[in-house]
Scaffold this motif. Structure first.
Motif, PDB file in Angstrom:
ATOM      1  N   VAL A  93       0.904  -1.115   0.203  1.00  0.00           N
ATOM      2  CA  VAL A  93       0.266   0.132   0.415  1.00  0.00           C
ATOM      3  C   VAL A  93       0.850   1.269  -0.266  1.00  0.00           C
ATOM      4  CG1 VAL A  93      -1.460   1.392   0.998  1.00  0.00           C
ATOM      5  CG2 VAL A  93      -2.141  -1.607   1.369  1.00  0.00           C
ATOM      6  N   PHE A  94       2.088   1.216   0.548  1.00  0.00           N
ATOM      7  CA  PHE A  94       3.140   2.496   0.351  1.00  0.00           C
ATOM      8  C   PHE A  94       4.030   1.560   0.041  1.00  0.00           C
ATOM      9  CE2 PHE A  94       6.457   4.239   3.393  1.00  0.00           C
ATOM     10  CZ  PHE A  94       6.017   5.484   2.612  1.00  0.00           C
ATOM     11  N   GLY A  95       5.014   2.565  -0.689  1.00  0.00           N
ATOM     12  CA  GLY A  95       6.225   2.487  -0.800  1.00  0.00           C
ATOM     13  C   GLY A  95       7.122   3.907  -1.356  1.00  0.00           C
ATOM     14  N   ALA A  96       8.134   4.101  -0.684  1.00  0.00           N
ATOM     15  CA  ALA A  96       9.299   5.200  -0.809  1.00  0.00           C
ATOM     16  C   ALA A  96      10.069   4.983  -1.630  1.00  0.00           C
ATOM     17  CB  ALA A  96       9.956   5.756   0.644  1.00  0.00           C
ATOM     18  N   PHE A  97       9.995   5.782  -3.274  1.00  0.00           N
ATOM     19  CA  PHE A  97      10.878   4.942  -4.327  1.00  0.00           C
ATOM     20  C   PHE A  97      12.137   6.255  -4.572  1.00  0.00           C
ATOM     21  CE2 PHE A  97       6.800   2.958  -5.094  1.00  0.00           C
ATOM     22  CZ  PHE A  97       7.124   2.097  -5.645  1.00  0.00           C
ATOM     23  N   ASP A  98      13.086   6.164  -5.052  1.00  0.00           N
ATOM     24  CA  ASP A  98      14.209   6.101  -5.094  1.00  0.00           C
ATOM     25  C   ASP A  98      14.461   7.279  -6.631  1.00  0.00           C
ATOM     26  OD1 ASP A  98      14.357   8.079  -3.001  1.00  0.00           O
ATOM     27  OD2 ASP A  98      15.530   6.304  -1.654  1.00  0.00           O
ATOM     28  N   PHE A  99      14.910   7.922  -7.297  1.00  0.00           N
ATOM     29  CA  PHE A  99      15.175   7.968  -9.251  1.00  0.00           C
ATOM     30  C   PHE A  99      15.987   8.536  -8.789  1.00  0.00           C
ATOM     31  CE2 PHE A  99      10.737   6.337  -8.768  1.00  0.00           C
ATOM     32  CZ  PHE A  99      10.174   6.113  -9.827  1.00  0.00           C
ATOM     33  N   GLY A 100      16.660   9.044  -9.954  1.00  0.00           N
ATOM     34  CA  GLY A 100      17.887   9.809 -10.395  1.00  0.00           C
ATOM     35  C   GLY A 100      17.629  10.458 -11.956  1.00  0.00           C
ATOM     36  N   LEU A 101      17.346  12.378 -11.460  1.00  0.00           N
ATOM     37  CA  LEU A 101      16.866  12.221 -13.084  1.00  0.00           C
ATOM     38  C   LEU A 101      17.792  12.991 -14.082  1.00  0.00           C
ATOM     39  CD1 LEU A 101      14.045  13.961 -13.962  1.00  0.00           C
ATOM     40  CD2 LEU A 101      14.980  16.054 -12.909  1.00  0.00           C
ATOM     41  N   ALA A 102      17.840  12.054 -15.048  1.00  0.00           N
ATOM     42  CA  ALA A 102      19.148  12.505 -15.766  1.00  0.00           C
ATOM     43  C   ALA A 102      18.728  13.711 -16.401  1.00  0.00           C
ATOM     44  CB  ALA A 102      18.950  11.213 -17.204  1.00  0.00           C
ATOM     45  N   PRO A 103      19.646  14.343 -17.838  1.00  0.00           N
ATOM     46  CA  PRO A 103      19.554  15.731 -18.058  1.00  0.00           C
ATOM     47  C   PRO A 103      18.218  15.966 -19.197  1.00  0.00           C
ATOM     48  CG  PRO A 103      21.511  14.606 -17.997  1.00  0.00           C
ATOM     49  CD  PRO A 103      21.204  14.192 -17.603  1.00  0.00           C
ATOM     50  N   ASP A 104      18.220  14.570 -19.475  1.00  0.00           N
ATOM     51  CA  ASP A 104      17.415  14.274 -21.014  1.00  0.00           C
ATOM     52  C   ASP A 104      15.775  14.082 -20.251  1.00  0.00           C
ATOM     53  OD1 ASP A 104      17.233  11.593 -19.663  1.00  0.00           O
ATOM     54  OD2 ASP A 104      17.811  11.129 -21.851  1.00  0.00           O
ATOM     55  N   GLY A 105      15.884  14.052 -18.743  1.00  0.00           N
ATOM     56  CA  GLY A 105      14.315  13.848 -17.656  1.00  0.00           C
ATOM     57  C   GLY A 105      13.999  12.836 -18.058  1.00  0.00           C
ATOM     58  N   LEU A 106      15.113  11.661 -17.986  1.00  0.00           N
ATOM     59  CA  LEU A 106      14.596  10.290 -17.859  1.00  0.00           C
ATOM     60  C   LEU A 106      15.186   9.835 -16.265  1.00  0.00           C
ATOM     61  CD1 LEU A 106      14.026   7.923 -19.282  1.00  0.00           C
ATOM     62  CD2 LEU A 106      16.349   7.070 -19.742  1.00  0.00           C
ATOM     63  N   TRP A 107      13.631   9.196 -15.611  1.00  0.00           N
ATOM     64  CA  TRP A 107      13.651   9.166 -14.231  1.00  0.00           C
ATOM     65  C   TRP A 107      14.429   7.634 -14.406  1.00  0.00           C
ATOM     66  CZ3 TRP A 107       9.437  10.925 -10.556  1.00  0.00           C
ATOM     67  CH2 TRP A 107       8.692  11.350 -10.446  1.00  0.00           C
ATOM     68  N   HIS A 108      15.609   7.429 -13.784  1.00  0.00           N
ATOM     69  CA  HIS A 108      16.175   6.134 -13.692  1.00  0.00           C
ATOM     70  C   HIS A 108      15.905   5.492 -12.340  1.00  0.00           C
ATOM     71  CE1 HIS A 108      19.295   6.973 -16.269  1.00  0.00           C
ATOM     72  NE2 HIS A 108      18.603   7.904 -16.655  1.00  0.00           N
ATOM     73  N   TRP A 109      15.657   4.464 -12.560  1.00  0.00           N
ATOM     74  CA  TRP A 109      14.794   4.243 -11.152  1.00  0.00           C
ATOM     75  C   TRP A 109      15.865   3.522  -9.998  1.00  0.00           C
ATOM     76  CZ3 TRP A 109      14.879  -0.864  -9.006  1.00  0.00           C
ATOM     77  CH2 TRP A 109      14.243  -1.176  -7.605  1.00  0.00           C
ATOM     78  N   TYR A 110      16.101   3.628  -8.753  1.00  0.00           N
ATOM     79  CA  TYR A 110      17.267   2.969  -7.563  1.00  0.00           C
ATOM     80  C   TYR A 110      17.122   2.179  -6.968  1.00  0.00           C
ATOM     81  CZ  TYR A 110      20.043   7.254  -9.192  1.00  0.00           C
ATOM     82  OH  TYR A 110      20.474   8.634  -9.502  1.00  0.00           O
ATOM     83  N   GLU A 111      15.237   2.375  -6.301  1.00  0.00           N
ATOM     84  CA  GLU A 111      14.879   1.379  -5.671  1.00  0.00           C
ATOM     85  C   GLU A 111      13.686   1.912  -4.327  1.00  0.00           C
ATOM     86  OE1 GLU A 111      17.278   0.709  -1.271  1.00  0.00           O
ATOM     87  OE2 GLU A 111      17.817   3.074  -1.657  1.00  0.00           O
ATOM     88  N   CYS A 112      13.083   0.682  -3.769  1.00  0.00           N
ATOM     89  CA  CYS A 112      12.327   1.005  -3.116  1.00  0.00           C
ATOM     90  C   CYS A 112      12.230   0.869  -1.913  1.00  0.00           C
ATOM     91  CB  CYS A 112      10.567   0.872  -4.164  1.00  0.00           C
ATOM     92  SG  CYS A 112       8.807   0.472  -3.254  1.00  0.00           S
ATOM     93  N   ASN A 113      11.713   1.602  -0.647  1.00  0.00           N
ATOM     94  CA  ASN A 113      11.816   0.990   0.444  1.00  0.00           C
ATOM     95  C   ASN A 113      10.959   1.189   0.716  1.00  0.00           C
ATOM     96  OD1 ASN A 113      12.124   0.630   3.365  1.00  0.00           O
ATOM     97  ND2 ASN A 113      13.200   1.478   3.403  1.00  0.00           N
TER      98      ASN A 113
END
Length: 321
Positions: free
Chosen positions: A271-291
């Protein structure tokens, strides 16, 4: 209890500021709350559960609250302390007692009839494994940087040479302390092929190509609601080391990211998740992890307030929020 209705059970340790925010909101709404830390069992927690093939009945009692098992409306599973045994017990007896407590009280807490879990402890456990996270995120259409998990130094060096720059990331946030008992953190950091020697063989390690990023993003998902925050100002690869330099901006979530995040939550039953992404210069969201049990309460009030309200809605209204 405030209104005499079905209570929300908050399972966590005493010093949990994140849970405190949600409890305060539930109190403002006059929703009954009972707080329980399994680490206080059996000295300050008593359980009595009857299972007769037709129903689960009984009670949980702390020093200040008694809760009927069949009346719990929701369970907010946060960060309880580990189960403990009487210090007078021998090591073997203590281990036995802890496991009995984990499977007894823990089993009851995980099987409350009709309760809405945020999140269910077994779903949290399943979703903590990084290899499963990475594979599931990729299947859900989220972009995952090239990643290697290995204890082979030759493979590690080859990966670091091919994908440089490469980061080392711990596979789990395991509690760690020095000889004086001071808590230590294993940070995400750059690593070069020359640093990867035979010590790599001693355990599993995670290496990942470093994203060329313009900012970090923390996306907090609460049911169908998604709260994304752009994080700027970190001078290093791990923004958690530089809280005093960070700025936060609420941003919208691209439709393809929202779709992938919701598919990810469904895959793990979260039901809950804390997601981390890196935002690239071209706007692409790179997925790192979900706690599956991540923090969010350090954000400024204008960001945390909607998250607090969304969590309180889930706990007050269950799956109908």
């Amino acid at each position: 209890m405030a209104e005499g209705g079905p209570p929300v059970l908050v399972v966590t340790r005493l010093d949990d500021a994140t849970a405190d925010e949600v409890i305060a909101e539930l109190n403002r709404r006059r929703v009954p709350v009972a707080r329980l830390d399994p680490g206080d069992f059996p000295t300050a927690v008593t359980v009595s559960a009857t299972l007769d093939g037709t129903a689960t009945t009984g009670s949980l009692a702390t020093e200040t609250r008694t809760v009927d098992l069949e009346r719990v409306r929701s369970v907010y599973w946060r960060r309880p302390t580990p189960y403990r045994a009487d210090l007078a017990m021998s090591d073997q007896t203590a281990r036995w007692a802890v496991e009995e407590a984990r499977h007894g009280l823990g089993g009851v807490l995980a099987a409350l009839p009709g309760a809405h879990y945020l999140n269910h402890p077994w779903r949290n456990r399943d979703a903590e494994y990084k290899p499963a996270q990475l594979a599931t995120a990729a299947r859900c259409g989220l972009y995952v940087p090239p990643t290697l998990i290995t204890n082979d130094p030759d493979q590690a060096r080859a990966f670091a040479d091919t994908h440089r720059p490469v980061l080392y990331k711990p596979l789990r946030e395991t509690e760690y302390a020095d000889a004086e008992g001071r808590a230590l953190t294993v940070w995400i950091d750059d690593v070069t092929p020359a640093q990867l020697d035979d010590r790599v063989r001693q355990t599993a390690h995670l290496f990942q190509r470093r994203v060329c990023k313009t900012a970090d993003i923390r996306l907090t998902a609460v049911g169908e609601k998604l709260f994304a925050v752009r994080i700027d100002g970190s001078p290093g690869v791990d923004w958690r080391r530089h809280y005093d330099r960070l700025t936060y901006t609420s941003i919208s979530v691209p439709p393809e990211i929202a779709e992938g995040v919701r598919a990810y939550l469904d895959a793990f039953g979260l039901v809950f998740g804390a997601f981390d992404f890196g935002l690239a210069p071209d706007g692409l969201w790179h997925w790192y992890e979900c706690n599956p049990n991540g923090q969010w309460a350090w954000f400024p009030d204008h960001i945390t307030s909607p998250i607090t309200a969304a969590l309180a809605d889930q706990l007050q209204y269950g799956g109908n929020a």
